[in-house]
Design an enzyme around this catalytic site. Structure first.
Site, PDB file in Angstrom:
ATOM      1  N   LYS A  32      20.820  -2.983 -15.443  1.00 28.90           N
ATOM      2  CA  LYS A  32      20.300  -1.639 -15.735  1.00 28.90           C
ATOM      3  C   LYS A  32      21.467  -0.679 -15.927  1.00 28.90           C
ATOM      4  O   LYS A  32      22.434  -0.702 -15.175  1.00 28.90           O
ATOM      5  CB  LYS A  32      19.405  -1.145 -14.593  1.00 28.90           C
ATOM      6  CG  LYS A  32      18.027  -1.744 -14.593  1.00 28.90           C
ATOM      7  CD  LYS A  32      17.117  -1.083 -13.572  1.00 28.90           C
ATOM      8  CE  LYS A  32      16.396   0.091 -14.155  1.00 28.90           C
ATOM      9  NZ  LYS A  32      15.329   0.606 -13.261  1.00 28.90           N
ATOM     10  N   GLU A  61      -0.687  -1.580  -5.690  1.00 24.97           N
ATOM     11  CA  GLU A  61      -1.418  -0.486  -5.057  1.00 24.97           C
ATOM     12  C   GLU A  61      -2.644  -0.971  -4.285  1.00 24.97           C
ATOM     13  O   GLU A  61      -2.952  -0.451  -3.202  1.00 24.97           O
ATOM     14  CB  GLU A  61      -1.836   0.544  -6.100  1.00 24.97           C
ATOM     15  CG  GLU A  61      -0.693   1.320  -6.712  1.00 24.97           C
ATOM     16  CD  GLU A  61       0.039   0.569  -7.813  1.00 24.97           C
ATOM     17  OE1 GLU A  61       1.054   1.088  -8.310  1.00 24.97           O
ATOM     18  OE2 GLU A  61      -0.415  -0.541  -8.182  1.00 24.97           O
ATOM     19  N   ARG A 102      -5.683   2.193  -9.566  1.00 26.01           N
ATOM     20  CA  ARG A 102      -5.769   0.736  -9.529  1.00 26.01           C
ATOM     21  C   ARG A 102      -6.283   0.216  -8.192  1.00 26.01           C
ATOM     22  O   ARG A 102      -6.582  -0.969  -8.061  1.00 26.01           O
ATOM     23  CB  ARG A 102      -4.392   0.142  -9.843  1.00 26.01           C
ATOM     24  CG  ARG A 102      -3.918   0.465 -11.252  1.00 26.01           C
ATOM     25  CD  ARG A 102      -2.725  -0.360 -11.635  1.00 26.01           C
ATOM     26  NE  ARG A 102      -1.533  -0.003 -10.915  1.00 26.01           N
ATOM     27  CZ  ARG A 102      -0.337   0.179 -11.477  1.00 26.01           C
ATOM     28  NH1 ARG A 102      -0.202   0.028 -12.763  1.00 26.01           N
ATOM     29  NH2 ARG A 102       0.706   0.483 -10.758  1.00 26.01           N
TER      30      ARG A 102
END
Length: 632
Positions: free
Chosen positions: A283, A367, A395
């Site tokens: 990254k 979640e 969700r």
């Protein structure tokens, strides 16, 4: 001789396939320079895109995404794809109202196969496309590009499990930029891993398969030799999880080795079965500030490209206040736990984790699991606080109902990013949570309008409330009215009365009902209305479940009309419930709504969106004036 500026000549797949390796490498550097320069001016997701430059160039070279389907998992890594598919010119408008979206958007380009703002769904979507291709007897390639973080979500495994047994040509590209998916087991594993990826390996494998099929009994011989090979490999190093699912596993591959990526993607393209292509990337690659702090540069505001410093110092936000208050509460209450779903920094729980690591749980992009686990913690005597962004909490709707509210468990939901979130757009706006949280029996939903109020409400939710309670607060800071606080001895019965209502302004012509930080705009609108001779009474609700209807009834009877103003999509807030309550009481008082409408709200700054949807002070005043003049 390498062209001066290669990037300007790239508009799609046809322009990429003619480049040699040196030109491709130069193109990658130009893309990084382009990203840093433009995102510094607009803000956005930088580190993830810097990490996938070579990978995206390789994908767009081997595949034609105008025909082939590339499905992103969390589309924040799609900037390079946009740059290579004829969207360099509008990049200055990135994430602005009416400009380029920060995530894939099929309406923006035919090369964007699917919308992608949440996580872990790409394999499921891609498999659906692959099956549609087979059923319709069409010919195109289907790819799913997901980051390793998406593998913390259970939906990813549901998709992989089905895709692996489908036996359909499908490529899943795993962009592994942080955690190890397949651990390196000794020297034999390392040696065989390198052997499998040598350029001659796949060619030899194909030649052997072709030859053996021509030999009498060849199919039986191939099955036997293949079984022996698999047994030897499994005995020595074990098989990967992906191979057990039915995938041809390729990797791990250096995600910045462009020639290697192109070669192996071409191999994967010619496979007749599902392929898992495992790529290792860094990254922030190529920009030192982003490499050193990829979290900061994951989603960043405008910054100085020379050193990576932010152009403006952020003020105290609601999230900051939540994190600070949690640390204080954690010291006082030893049973207090914090749960988040891959948003430890975003929800400002880092300090809580540092102070109480054994009571902090980051469950990844899961979640549903977070909420179910909170239910288990609460049932066993702990006090869990679940901090999840509004749009992601959607969700876990089933778990909120089944694993928390059905047993009336004391779980505190810290609903961050409630309301409009600006430039991230329709996949991230928190404009539905009021509606779905209000549906849960026994749920209390608090709506602070200031950081001070959030602090007091969170304390009340932890220390005084006995059942499920949600405290919803927006992105950023309050920037205006400091608000009031719920009384410490508040009970659920008191929430139904004026104890949960703050009368911000007296009036006699119309009652304006609102909640949250938009109350600042409503109060300003009341001032504009006063200049037109309309005296508006402003009621700010501190709680939207249960609704303090007695106070609203009393005000409505006095003014003769009620206007509900909220930062929610139509039928996803409290407007209809208030209207129904007046009707059920047989009160002939008109209740009108001013909200975000029936459609998904696009990306753009909050100020631009408030103006577009008439939720700024001028827009509210204009609509209320029309209502009052029309109903005289």
């Amino acid at each position: 001789m390498i062209d001066e500026n290669i990037l300007k000549s790239i508009h799609g797949h046809e322009n990429l396939i003619g480049l040699d390796l040196e030109q491709q490498k130069k193109l990658c550097q130009e893309i990084r320079d382009f990203l840093i320069d433009h995102v510094a001016k607009t803000g956005g997701h930088l580190a993830s895109n810097l990490g996938v430059v070579e990978l995206t160039v390789a994908i767009e070279t081997v595949f034609d995404t105008a025909k082939d389907r590339l499905v992103f998992d969390v589309g924040h890594q799609s900037y390079v794809h946009k740059i290579l598919t004829d969207r360099q010119a509008p990049f200055d408008t990135l994430r602005a109202l009416g400009g380029l979206a920060g995530f894939p958007k099929p309406g923006e380009s035919e090369t964007d196969a699917f919308v992608a703002g949440h996580a872990s769904n790409s394999v499921s979507v891609a498999l659906g496309m692959a099956r549609a291709r087979t059923l319709q007897k069409k010919h195109y390639n289907v790819l799913a590009l997901l980051g390793d973080g998406a593998l913390t979500g259970g939906l990813a495994y549901e998709g992989l499990n089905d895709a692996g047994t489908s036996n359909l040509p499908l490529i899943v590209i795993l962009n592994d930029n942080e955690m190890s998916i397949t651990p390196n087991v000794g020297g034999i594993s390392h040696y065989l891993g390198k052997l499998r990826l040598r350029p001659g390996y796949f060619g030899l494998k194909r030649a052997y398969r072709t030859f053996i099929k021509k030999v009498p009994g060849g199919q039986y011989i191939y099955k036997c030799t293949h079984a022996v090979k698999q047994w030897m490999k499994n005995s020595l190093i074990g098989s990967t999880m992906f191979e057990n699912m039915g995938f041809l596993y390729i990797g791990p591959v250096d995600g910045h080795d462009l020639s290697r990526l192109i070669y192996l993607l071409d191999v994967a393209k010619r496979s007749e079965k599902p392929v898992l292509f495992h790529v290792k990337t860094t990254k922030g690659k190529g920009y030192l500030p982003a490499e050193k702090d990829p979290t900061k540069f994951h989603g960043i505001g405008k910054f100085c490209p020379e050193n990576g410093s932010l152009c403006s110092v952020p003020s105290m936000t609601f999230s900051d206040t939540f994190g600070k208050t949690m640390v204080e509460l954690g010291e006082k209450h030893k049973k207090l736990c914090a749960i988040t779903a891959a948003m430890l920094s975003g929800t400002c729980l880092t300090a809580f984790q540092k102070a109480y690591p054994e009571r902090t749980f980051d469950v990844g992009i899961a979640e549903g699991h977070a909420v179910s686990m909170a239910g288990g913690l609460a049932k066993a005597g702990m006090t869990p606080v679940v901090a999840i962004y509004s749009t992601f909490l959607q969700r876990a709707y089933d778990m909120i109902l089944q694993d928390v509210t059905m047993l009336h468990l004391h779980v505190v939901f810290a609903v961050d990013r409630a309301g409009l979130v600006g430039e991230d757009g329709e996949t991230h706006h928190g404009v539905f949570d009021v509606g779905y949280l209000r549906q849960a029996p026994g749920m209390t939903v608090l709506t602070p309008a200031s950081c001070l109020e959030l602090q007091n409400m969170l304390r009340w939710a932890v220390e005084r409330c006995t059942g499920p309670v949600a405290v919803r607060y927006p992105r950023g800071g309050d920037g205006a009215y400091a608000g009031s606080a719920l009384p410490e001895n508040l009970s659920e019965a008191m929430l139904l009365t004026n104890a949960a209502v703050h009368k911000m302004r007296e009036g006699k012509d119309v009652t304006l009902v609102t909640y949250g930080t938009i109350a600042n705009s409503v109060l300003e609108a009341a001032g504009l209305l006063a200049e037109k001779g309309i005296q508006a009474e402003v009621l700010r609700l501190l709680c939207v479940k249960p609704l303090p209807m007695e106070a609203i009834f009393a005000s409505g009877k006095k003014t003769g009309r009620v206007v509900v103003i909220e930062e929610a999509c139509y039928n996803s807030g409290i407007g209809q419930a208030i209207g129904y309550a007046f009707s059920a009481r047989n009160l002939k008082i008109p209740v009108r709504l001013i909200d975000l409408g029936r459609e998904f709200v696009p990306h753009g700054s909050n100020a631009a969106l408030y103006e577009k949807y008439g939720l700024d002070a001028a827009g509210i005043a204009k609509d209320v004036e029309v209502i009052c003049r029309h109903e005289k």
